[in-house]
Each structure stands twice: as C-alpha cells, then as structure tokens.
Design a protein around this motif. Sequence first.
Motif, mmCIF file in Angstrom:
data_model
loop_
_atom_site.group_PDB
_atom_site.id
_atom_site.type_symbol
_atom_site.label_atom_id
_atom_site.label_comp_id
_atom_site.label_asym_id
_atom_site.label_seq_id
_atom_site.Cartn_x
_atom_site.Cartn_y
_atom_site.Cartn_z
ATOM 1 N N PHE A 90 0.249 1.652 -1.326
ATOM 2 C CA PHE A 90 -0.070 0.380 -0.683
ATOM 3 C C PHE A 90 0.389 -0.815 -1.517
ATOM 4 O O PHE A 90 1.045 -1.715 -1.011
ATOM 5 C CB PHE A 90 -1.582 0.287 -0.436
ATOM 6 N N ASP A 91 0.062 -0.826 -2.796
ATOM 7 C CA ASP A 91 0.409 -1.964 -3.647
ATOM 8 C C ASP A 91 1.914 -2.158 -3.738
ATOM 9 O O ASP A 91 2.409 -3.291 -3.692
ATOM 10 C CB ASP A 91 -0.179 -1.775 -5.053
ATOM 11 N N SER A 92 2.658 -1.075 -3.857
ATOM 12 C CA SER A 92 4.121 -1.170 -3.934
ATOM 13 C C SER A 92 4.708 -1.716 -2.639
ATOM 14 O O SER A 92 5.655 -2.505 -2.657
ATOM 15 C CB SER A 92 4.728 0.212 -4.230
ATOM 16 N N ILE A 93 4.129 -1.285 -1.528
ATOM 17 C CA ILE A 93 4.615 -1.763 -0.225
ATOM 18 C C ILE A 93 4.369 -3.265 -0.092
ATOM 19 O O ILE A 93 5.253 -4.019 0.337
ATOM 20 C CB ILE A 93 3.925 -0.988 0.922
ATOM 21 N N ILE A 94 3.173 -3.715 -0.480
ATOM 22 C CA ILE A 94 2.819 -5.126 -0.375
ATOM 23 C C ILE A 94 3.672 -5.990 -1.291
ATOM 24 O O ILE A 94 4.083 -7.102 -0.942
ATOM 25 C CB ILE A 94 1.315 -5.339 -0.695
ATOM 26 N N GLU A 95 3.974 -5.463 -2.473
ATOM 27 C CA GLU A 95 4.736 -6.237 -3.452
ATOM 28 C C GLU A 95 6.240 -6.234 -3.189
ATOM 29 O O GLU A 95 6.988 -6.955 -3.839
ATOM 30 C CB GLU A 95 4.461 -5.687 -4.857
ATOM 31 N N CYS A 96 6.673 -5.436 -2.247
ATOM 32 C CA CYS A 96 8.103 -5.332 -1.935
ATOM 33 C C CYS A 96 8.638 -6.675 -1.437
ATOM 34 O O CYS A 96 8.067 -7.310 -0.553
ATOM 35 C CB CYS A 96 8.315 -4.254 -0.879
ATOM 36 N N ASN A 97 9.728 -7.119 -2.025
ATOM 37 C CA ASN A 97 10.340 -8.393 -1.622
ATOM 38 C C ASN A 97 11.257 -8.175 -0.428
ATOM 39 O O ASN A 97 12.237 -7.425 -0.510
ATOM 40 C CB ASN A 97 11.145 -8.994 -2.780
ATOM 41 N N ILE A 98 10.934 -8.820 0.668
ATOM 42 C CA ILE A 98 11.762 -8.734 1.875
ATOM 43 C C ILE A 98 12.501 -10.050 2.032
ATOM 44 O O ILE A 98 11.886 -11.117 2.141
ATOM 45 C CB ILE A 98 10.899 -8.458 3.126
ATOM 46 N N THR A 99 13.806 -9.990 1.991
ATOM 47 C CA THR A 99 14.600 -11.224 2.071
ATOM 48 C C THR A 99 14.754 -11.722 3.503
ATOM 49 O O THR A 99 14.873 -12.913 3.740
ATOM 50 C CB THR A 99 15.999 -10.994 1.460
ATOM 51 N N ASP A 100 14.712 -10.805 4.446
ATOM 52 C CA ASP A 100 14.870 -11.192 5.849
ATOM 53 C C ASP A 100 13.678 -10.684 6.646
ATOM 54 O O ASP A 100 13.542 -9.490 6.890
ATOM 55 C CB ASP A 100 16.171 -10.621 6.417
#
Length: 199
Positions: A32-42
């Motif tokens: 969960f934490d890794s998914i939330i912290e993932c940077n989405i540029t678009d």
Amino acid sequence: QMPGAFCRAPYPHMVTFDPVGLYKHGSLYKYFDSIIECNITDESHVNDFKTAVKNSINQLTPFTYNELDPNEEYKELVLVPLQTSGHYAFLADTPYISQADYLVDVLNNTPQDSGAVVTQYVTPKVKDTVLTTEVLEAVKAKWPNVIFDESFDKINSVSQYILPFVDKVISCSSSLAFQGLVWNKDIIVPHDTFINKLN
C-alpha cells in the motif's frame, strides 16, 4: 481472482487478478505505501475514469440529498453498506458473526448527529436483508439517526447510487470503500481488514 471494485451495473463486468494473493495477502495490503508514494506524471487517465464514474452515477441515481436528510438534522451523512454474513472475506477479516452484529457495533460508534444511511446487500443472485420491519423498528428506537427506506432494497447495488450524497463510508471489506475514493469520501474501516489502510 475476485470481483473488481467496479463490477456491477452501470459498470461493465470487472474481475481483479492479483498474482501476489487476495485480501491481506494481496498487493494492495502488502504494498500500500509503495503504491501511494508512486509518482505519476500523467494523471489524465485517472481523472477521466473518475469523471466517467461520476457522470454515470449522477445520470442514474434516483436519490437526492434532501430525500436522505429532509429536515437537515444531521451534520454529516455516513454510508453503512451491509454485505453478506457468510462471505469468506467478511468472516475471515472481522470479529463479527453476522451483518446484524456488525451494524450494531457501527451504530454504537456513530455519533447521534451523524445520519447513518444503511443499505443491504441486494443483487439479482444474492440477498442478505437483516432489516425486517420488526428489526428496523427496534434499531430506530435505539438509534434514531438510522436512515433506511424500503425502496433501497428494490435497487440492485443501491449503495453506489447513494455515494454522491454522503460524507463518509464505513466498511470492513466492501468495494464501496474503493468507490468512495473516486468521490473523495472519507473512509472509515472499523477493523484491521485488507482495506484498513484506506482509513
């Protein structure tokens, strides 16, 4: 595999495949934490999806806020979507033995100035309706902030049509918690279930 969070009409059939596992063994809980912290540029595809979801529900919902709280007596509305008592996800992840048991606990912990909009699990194939006329009378006598109408049971997957009008969603394992995120609703998870991190 398990049903997707957006798998009932008006949404197309959806199935979730998780190669890691299901529920507390699954990707969402473990990472969960890794998914939330993932940077989405678009984020355009996310925004497009949210817009499509909201448009479809807004066009079809038969409800209004005024119907749920006609006298404007509550400071907020919270959605309590009941599930099926015998479902393995509910039994495995929660201490409750039934939806009635769960509902009593939720209502005991819901402030009286919050309107608790309770819906039952009704689909073409499965029904779990604990709120009989007698039970509803007893429930409302103790918790007058309960909002329930028999018309709710006549609409398949009724909770998703009520989502636009509530402030919070209380759930242990319902997909309505995920749907609530699309509407930017606060999610309350009473126990350490696989969706607890949505709290």
